[in-house]
Write a protein that holds these residues in place. Structure first.
Motif, PDB file in Angstrom:
ATOM      1  N   TRP A  30      11.302   4.286  -5.985  1.00  0.00           N
ATOM      2  CA  TRP A  30      10.104   4.005  -5.338  1.00  0.00           C
ATOM      3  C   TRP A  30      10.484   4.293  -3.865  1.00  0.00           C
ATOM      4  O   TRP A  30       9.649   4.960  -3.120  1.00  0.00           O
ATOM      5  CB  TRP A  30       9.542   2.893  -5.626  1.00  0.00           C
ATOM      6  N   LYS A  32      12.484   6.277  -2.332  1.00  0.00           N
ATOM      7  CA  LYS A  32      12.776   7.721  -2.048  1.00  0.00           C
ATOM      8  C   LYS A  32      11.192   8.447  -2.378  1.00  0.00           C
ATOM      9  O   LYS A  32      10.824   9.557  -1.729  1.00  0.00           O
ATOM     10  CB  LYS A  32      13.725   8.477  -2.930  1.00  0.00           C
ATOM     11  N   ALA A  33      10.407   7.903  -3.219  1.00  0.00           N
ATOM     12  CA  ALA A  33       9.125   8.438  -3.456  1.00  0.00           C
ATOM     13  C   ALA A  33       8.166   8.349  -2.204  1.00  0.00           C
ATOM     14  O   ALA A  33       7.289   9.127  -2.074  1.00  0.00           O
ATOM     15  CB  ALA A  33       8.043   7.921  -4.747  1.00  0.00           C
ATOM     16  N   TYR A  34       8.627   7.410  -1.103  1.00  0.00           N
ATOM     17  CA  TYR A  34       7.770   7.409  -0.314  1.00  0.00           C
ATOM     18  C   TYR A  34       8.586   7.901   1.135  1.00  0.00           C
ATOM     19  O   TYR A  34       8.162   7.821   2.336  1.00  0.00           O
ATOM     20  CB  TYR A  34       7.425   5.739   0.297  1.00  0.00           C
ATOM     21  N   GLY A  35       9.553   8.752   0.885  1.00  0.00           N
ATOM     22  CA  GLY A  35      10.348   9.179   1.869  1.00  0.00           C
ATOM     23  C   GLY A  35      11.268   8.375   2.791  1.00  0.00           C
ATOM     24  O   GLY A  35      11.749   8.901   3.895  1.00  0.00           O
TER      25      GLY A  35
ATOM     26  N   LEU B 318      11.787  15.008  -1.855  1.00  0.00           N
ATOM     27  CA  LEU B 318      10.291  15.065  -1.211  1.00  0.00           C
ATOM     28  C   LEU B 318       9.554  16.493  -1.453  1.00  0.00           C
ATOM     29  O   LEU B 318      10.245  17.549  -1.059  1.00  0.00           O
ATOM     30  CB  LEU B 318      10.132  14.771   0.156  1.00  0.00           C
ATOM     31  N   ASN B 346       7.318  12.824  -5.237  1.00  0.00           N
ATOM     32  CA  ASN B 346       7.599  12.324  -3.940  1.00  0.00           C
ATOM     33  C   ASN B 346       7.008  13.118  -2.695  1.00  0.00           C
ATOM     34  O   ASN B 346       7.072  14.133  -2.599  1.00  0.00           O
ATOM     35  CB  ASN B 346       9.108  12.467  -3.787  1.00  0.00           C
ATOM     36  N   GLU B 348       5.683  12.251   1.587  1.00  0.00           N
ATOM     37  CA  GLU B 348       5.788  11.541   2.700  1.00  0.00           C
ATOM     38  C   GLU B 348       4.268  11.923   3.548  1.00  0.00           C
ATOM     39  O   GLU B 348       4.206  13.128   3.658  1.00  0.00           O
ATOM     40  CB  GLU B 348       7.016  11.745   3.514  1.00  0.00           C
TER      41      GLU B 348
END
Lengths: 408, 408
Positions: A30, A32-35, B318, B346, B348
């Motif tokens: 998670w 990584k899922a948000y950068g 991402l 993923n 951002e």
């Protein structure tokens, strides 16, 4: 001679280590899922870094593993991941902004060992550098919800704002130089109760109106206090994304660390201990010699999460355990296993030529659902007898179709 | 005040940390594919464990981080993962046999810092306890090949056998009490060359026939020496599974550690440094107070692997970076991003309301191939403009179909 683990530290034997790895993997997924990108720093740091005012302070020496190396350098084991990260961010302007990093690593404290307090434990941290708006707060909370939902843990996130709390204190007549003491008193609420807090405040000659206001938890000053707008914005954003049910305002939440400057969080499992927390610390990077940088972070206690999950059985990633009968089958089994692994199927084979029942007991203990028996008969027919240890059923599967069968 | 990392230790900034995490994940994936389970032990151990004869020895004090805690306990940072694992296996008979465990963790040595030698580094270890047959050797080598092939590293594995080498020494006239010295001399071959080895042997009054035999690398005694059969069996198994091209017999390979009792391995990258090694140590568990247990292990140097891969670009996980233009789009972007993440994508988003070009530069630097621009026009049409930063091409994608589009 008997050897044991160092006092306050512990081994993670396989079952518990598997839970821990799962917790870490869910966190990392998670993040990584948000950068967020990884950063790793050494476990050993210069003592002067750990003892810097605002983070540890000289008194930290009593609470950490402190030692000198053979050249007399003063060193210590890191007690958190925030201080080393602040060092890196202060030194490496080239990282750009925003800088969103995660770090999952072990930290060390020379605490008195007790239930759920270890001298070595693992933190999973995310921090956002260079974002002053509550979009950063939102991301940290959204990630927390994702992680805890995937882990299947019931939880509650409490949120407060240091600026808001400070204004409440000032409006309640707390003198400016006593605000920190008032925070420290309220911070002990969970341990000493309201009576204890009242006693502390009285001892410090702080007006108890402060306590009475935060106890009501509907601060009258919400509209004109600093921090109030941030809290409102955050809750409106959480509501829009249907996350408000997981988060509540709690004016009694102060959080001990001095460096927090705005929003603070605390995550607790249902009827359980704190499993994470964090907040905004907009002055820290500057204090470490970097450029002024808004910053906010949250830290999950991996050991606490593992403790909460204690007893949970994870499914084995091993699809089958192959039991060859005899030398010829043994070599055949190695080839079959190698081919299955090439196709992405995890498989273990008997390495010591044991009989069927011992092998089944071994596979069962490891949580492997299927065993494949490879005897002379099977070899002749180019088949394998697959037995399901859950249902007790067994069937012959052609070796050619084994990978297909296992992928179902 | 400036702060820096402790001498000999280093930070892994994101790009390098990503490579390191990838190496660790590839190792862990293949360890699990063969049925290895995780074990984790503390980084701090009792000094008496680290100093046990056969592993460290009292002299180890000069080579490790040694210190006392506030109660005067003698402690040290672990210098490998084998010694702590031997402690656990010796103490925990209930783990059963075979016991196949992996551990990926940091270890510490007080070496003189130099190129590719760090005072903190990460090892990825697998060990098999309770298997005396070469099926264990085969698995360790097969796993090594899998990992290095997936990492895309050219490599060579050298194999020898301590029993075989000992018999060669004895047949060459080396006296029994000089065998260790002969091994120590040959072990320095890479550093000091044949002439250096000859000099060392002469100094120790060891017949140089030993050196001449191993130099030929086709031991005449192969048929009647101890260990010869194991080597033959192993190579025949490797050949059957088409792995023999990666492995060669090298009679000059001794490996320093005293505790090896049979097969020894060394893995080197093409024209590069050692990136792993190990061997059989059938006496160690007993020496730590456990039951007699055959044991074999291999250790990968994660930092060395990362150094070999230095400069390799990994694809970002991402899929897209969303650039909202204006406040309304900002909130919309958060919702779009949250929905994509729920679907396993993923993503951002811009958190600080920057313009398009700065955001594109940020996304590009992070290796994100697609950016999604969300302006007023797009909002009205319920679309997003997706720009491919590699090809420069852009197209409008309906918000409803965005996840589908990104999954392609």
């Amino acid at each position: 001679m008997k050897y044991s683990t160092v006092r306050g530290m512990r081994d993670f034997l396989p079952e518990k280590a598997e839970l821990k790895r799962w917790v870490e993997q869910v966190c990392e997924k998670w993040f990584k899922a948000y950068g967020f990108v990884p950063l790793q720093t050494p476990a050993v740091e210069e003592f002067k870094l750990l003892a810097k005012k605002g983070s540890g302070g000289e008194a930290i020496k009593d609470e950490i593993y402190y030692f000198k190396d053979k050249s007399g350098r003063e060193l210590g084991l890191r007690f958190d991941l925030t201080v080393p990260t602040a060092r890196v961010v202060a030194e490496n302007q080239q990282l750009g902004r925003p800088f969103k990093r995660y770090q999952i690593g072990r930290v060390y404290r020379y605490d008195r060992p007790q239930k759920q307090r270890y001298r070595e434990f693992t933190q999973a941290d995310i921090d956002v550098f260079g974002v002053s708006g509550i979009e950063a707060e939102f991301e940290l909370l959204a990630i927390s919800v994702r992680i805890l939902q995937e882990l299947g843990i019931e939880f509650k996130i409490r949120v407060n704002n240091r600026k808001l709390l400070e204004d409440i204190a000032l409006e309640s007549g707390v003198k400016k130089d006593k605000v920190k003491n008032a925070f420290r008193a309220i911070d002990k609420l969970d341990k000493i109760g309201w009576e204890g807090v009242e006693e502390e405040l009285k001892k410090e000659k702080i007006p108890i109106e402060f306590m009475q206001t935060v106890k009501k938890n509907n601060a009258s000053c919400l509209s004109n206090c600093r921090g109030a707008e941030e809290i409102e914005e955050l809750f409106s954003l959480l509501k829009e994304q249907k996350l408000n049910k997981f988060v509540e305002l709690d004016l009694t939440l102060a959080r001990g660390l001095e460096y927090y400057t705005g929003t603070v969080f605390e995550i607790a499992s249902e009827n359980g201990p704190s499993i994470g927390g964090g907040g905004r610390y907009d002055k820290l990077i500057e204090a470490y010699g970097g450029q002024a940088t808004p910053a906010i972070g949250i830290s999950f206690g991996v050991d606490r999460l593992v403790d909460v999950l204690q007893g949970k059985k994870l499914e084995s990633s091993l699809k089958i355990f192959i039991i060859p009968l005899g030398d010829k089958a043994g070599k055949e089994a190695i080839g079959i296993a190698e081919e299955l692994r090439s196709k992405g199927i995890n498989v273990e084979t008997d390495l010591i030529g044991r009989g069927i029942s011992k092998n089944i007991a071994y596979a069962d203990r490891k949580g492997i659902q299927l065993v494949g028996i490879l005897g002379e008969d099977e070899l002749k027919k180019k088949e394998i007898t697959v037995k399901d240890l859950k249902t007790g059923k067994q069937k012959s599967v052609s070796l050619k179709k084994l990978s297909e069968f296992l992928k179902q």
